[in-house]
Structures are given as structure tokens and as C-alpha cells.
Design an enzyme around this catalytic site. Structure first.
Site, PDB file in Angstrom:
ATOM      1  N   GLN A   1      69.278  33.616 -67.831  1.00  0.00           N
ATOM      2  CA  GLN A   1      70.051  32.895 -66.814  1.00  0.00           C
ATOM      3  C   GLN A   1      70.990  33.869 -66.107  1.00  0.00           C
ATOM      4  OE1 GLN A   1      69.615  29.533 -65.974  1.00  0.00           O
ATOM      5  NE2 GLN A   1      70.928  30.121 -64.279  1.00  0.00           N
TER       6      GLN A   1
ATOM      7  N   ASP B   1      60.138  33.304 -64.709  1.00  0.00           N
ATOM      8  CA  ASP B   1      60.954  33.229 -63.485  1.00  0.00           C
ATOM      9  C   ASP B   1      60.308  34.049 -62.364  1.00  0.00           C
ATOM     10  OD1 ASP B   1      63.137  31.593 -63.287  1.00  0.00           O
ATOM     11  OD2 ASP B   1      64.551  32.999 -64.229  1.00  0.00           O
TER      12      ASP B   1
ATOM     13  N   LYS C   1      67.208  22.787 -67.685  1.00  0.00           N
ATOM     14  CA  LYS C   1      65.917  23.379 -68.055  1.00  0.00           C
ATOM     15  C   LYS C   1      65.462  22.901 -69.434  1.00  0.00           C
ATOM     16  CE  LYS C   1      66.788  27.238 -65.026  1.00  0.00           C
ATOM     17  NZ  LYS C   1      67.388  28.545 -64.798  1.00  0.00           N
TER      18      LYS C   1
END
Ligand code: NAD
Length: 293
Positions: A96, A119, A52
């Protein structure tokens, strides 16, 4: 023989778009920044985070990796998120997953300000997705839809089967297909006659997490097959849920693993982050205009 939907090619196009939009914002003095929180030493998580930050660099997006110890308490993590929520220079926040056992994942995710939830996992964004309002779409299912659209095959009116009902892939993929006017069957571990259902699907999305799960007899002639799975095969190599050669012989289009959905997931995150920055800048400009009246 199916045509391959290349995640590599398509993701490169979306990343170029994200880079261009980032540059346009920067010209106006607006920065684009993603904060990624990683807790503990999970090697897979570390690899994902590295990917990322590399994508961010390629798109001209600033990124901060905030590494926190495995032993951190939920409250400490929530405080960190609050701090990032308040920081105007941070446009997107990503935690994460997975998190250590002492921490309730959904509480942590829901602490992210919805306008920074790149997200698309907060309950607010999920609720908006369900009711068809504009929101941050979860990156993997959004990537699947873009891959489908890239074929030019219309989604509307098609019979779509999604295998897997997780909150991050299967369920939102089914909702997005429904929003595109497909007729959706959401299958899972308790589904009966799974093979027959799959074999009748014009669009088949596999998000199970089991190598070799979707065999050729489960693929309808001419179907579009999207393989979300990321597994290690018996040979130790990365593979999807679909037996590629068997499905390729019957499908019209198919995504490979590696080089498929995974790359699109990453590209969608870049698009969401730029969008967050743009929306926040617009919000600030509106507030300032209001204050000057
Ligand atoms: P998950 O374990 O949360 O969900 C798996 C789903 O598969 C469950 O809903 C379960 O009901 C279903 N399932 C399990 N066994 C089944 C069976 N025998 N028949 C029918 N359904 C069955 O997994 P997830 O997080 O949704 O991920 C699924 C796969 O996608 C994994 O391989 C994961 O690594 C991969 N993944 C890939 C990306 C990407 O960017 N490509 C992103 C997220 C997840």
C-alpha cells in the site's frame, strides 16, 4: 443527458466473476491468497486496505494484512517481500502506497516477483504494458477501460484525452487506450490549450486530483467522460475532478464519484489476484510434468 456508467453494478459483475473463478480453483485444491503490506498509520491507506480485504472476503480470496511500523528500514521491508515471494501459498503481493520517506518506493515495488505483482506497478509489468505483452494491468486504468467497453461505444479510432501523467493512472491509461486503437493525447500540468484539447475529445479521462477541474465547456457533445479523481469538495463531500452536472449535460456517458472508477479499481485487483493464482498453478503443473519426464 448522459447515461451513468455505474461502477457499483460493473464492479459487482467482475467481483462475481472473480468469486466464481476462485471457487473453481478451490475445487481443484488451489487456494487464492493476497498479501497486503501496510507501513505506518496513514488513515487513508488503512481505509483502502480495509476495502481490499473486504473485497477478498466477498470473493472467497484469503487475505493477509501485514502491518509494519513507520520506522521500518527499506532492507527490512525488502526482506519481508522476499519472504512473501518465496511463499507458494501467497499468489498476490500488494504494498500500500505511500511509503515513509526513508524508503524508495520503486525499489520496494520492484522487489515484488512480477508474477505476484497484482497492482501491475513493477518495472517488468510496466515494460510489458509498453510493448503490448500480456501482463498484470494496473487496476485503475484497467477499470477505466472496462467502464469504457461497458458502454458498447467503440474505442478504436476515437480521439482520447487523458489528463494526468502519473505512473499509476495517467500514463498506463494512455497506453491502454493506445492499445485499443484510440488516438491519445496525454495532458498534464504543462499542457497548453488544455481546454481546447479536452473539448475535442471523444473520450475524456480525468486523473488530476483537483475538484471541479473539468468544467462543462471542456466536454465535447456526446463524449464519454471517465472521472478518476477522488477529492473532497468545499462541502467536505467526496467528489471527482469533473463538475458532474455540467459534464452530464453534454456527455453521452459519464462515471460518478463516488460509485465509479474507485469500485472498479478494487474489482480489477480481485481479477488480477485470481489470475495470478491460476497462472502460478499452471506454472507449477508444467514444472512438475517436466520433472516427471
Ligand atoms: P498525481 O498527483 O500523481 O498526478 C496528477 C497529475 O495531474 C499529474 O500528472 C499532473 O501533471 C496533472 N495535473 C496537475 N495539475 C494539472 C493542471 N492544472 N492541468 C493539467 N494537468 C494537471 O495523482 P494520481 O495518483 O494520478 O491521482 C489522480 C487522482 O486520481 C487523485 O484524485 C487520486 O486520488 C485519484 N485516484 C483514484 C483512483 C481510483 O481508484 N479511483 C486510483 C488512483 C488515484
Amino acid at each position: 443527458m448522459a447515461k451513468i456508467i455505474s461502477g457499483k453494478t460493473l464492479a459487482a459483475q467482475f467481483k462475481a466473476q472473480a468469486a466464481q473463478q476462485t471457487a473453481q480453483l478451490q475445487e481443484k485444491g488451489i487456494g487464492v491468497r493476497l498479501a497486503v503490506i501496510i507501513v505506518g498509520e496513514n488513515p487513508a491507506s488503512r481505509t483502502y486496505v480495509k476495502g481490499k480485504t473486504k473485497d477478498c472476503a466477498e470473493c472467497g480470496i484469503a487475505s493477509d494484512v501485514i502491518e509494519l511500523p513507520e520506522s521500518i528500514s527499506e532492507n527490512e521491508l525488502l526482506e519481508k517481500i522476499e519472504q512473501l515471494n518465496r511463499d507458494d501459498s501467497v499468489n498476490g503481493i500488494l504494498v500500500q502506497l505511500p511509503l515513509p520517506r526513508q524508503i524508495r518506493e520503486q525499489s520496494v515495488i520492484n522487489a515484488i516477483a512480477p508474477e505476484k505483482d497484482v497492482d501491475g506497478f513493477t518495472d517488468i509489468n510496466t515494460g510489458k504494458l509498453v510493448s503490448g505483452e500480456e501482463c498484470f494491468l494496473p487496476c485503475t486504468p484497467a477499470g477505466c477501460i472496462e467502464m469504457l467497453k461497458s458502454t458498447g461505444v467503440p474505442i478504436a479510432g476515437k480521439d482520447a484525452v487523458v489528463i494526468g501523467r502519473s505512473n499509476i493512472v495517467g500514463k498506463p491509461a494512455a497506453l491502454l487506450l493506445c492499445a485499443e486503437d484510440a488516438t491519445v493525447t496525454l495532458c498534464h500540468s504543462r499542457t497548453k490549450d488544455l481546454k481546447e484539447k479536452c473539448a475535442a475529445a471523444d473520450i475524456l479521462i480525468a486523473a488530476v486530483g483537483k475538484a471541479g477541474f473539468v468544467t462543462g465547456d471542456m466536454v465535447k457533445e456526446g463524449a464519454v467522460v471517465i472521472d478518476v479523481g477522488i477529492n473532497r469538495g468545499a462541502d467536505g463531500k467526496l467528489c471527482g475532478d469533473v463538475v458532474f452536472d455540467e459534464a452530464e449535460a453534454k456527455a453521452s456517458y459519464i462515471t460518478p464519484v463516488p460509485g465509479g472508477v474507485g469500485l472498479m479499481t478494487r474489482a480489477m485487483l480481485m481479477m488480477n489476484t485470481v489470475r495470478a493464482a491460476r497462472m502460478q498453478a499452471e506454472g507449477r503443473a508444467l514444472r512438475e510434468k517436466g520433472e516427471n519426464h
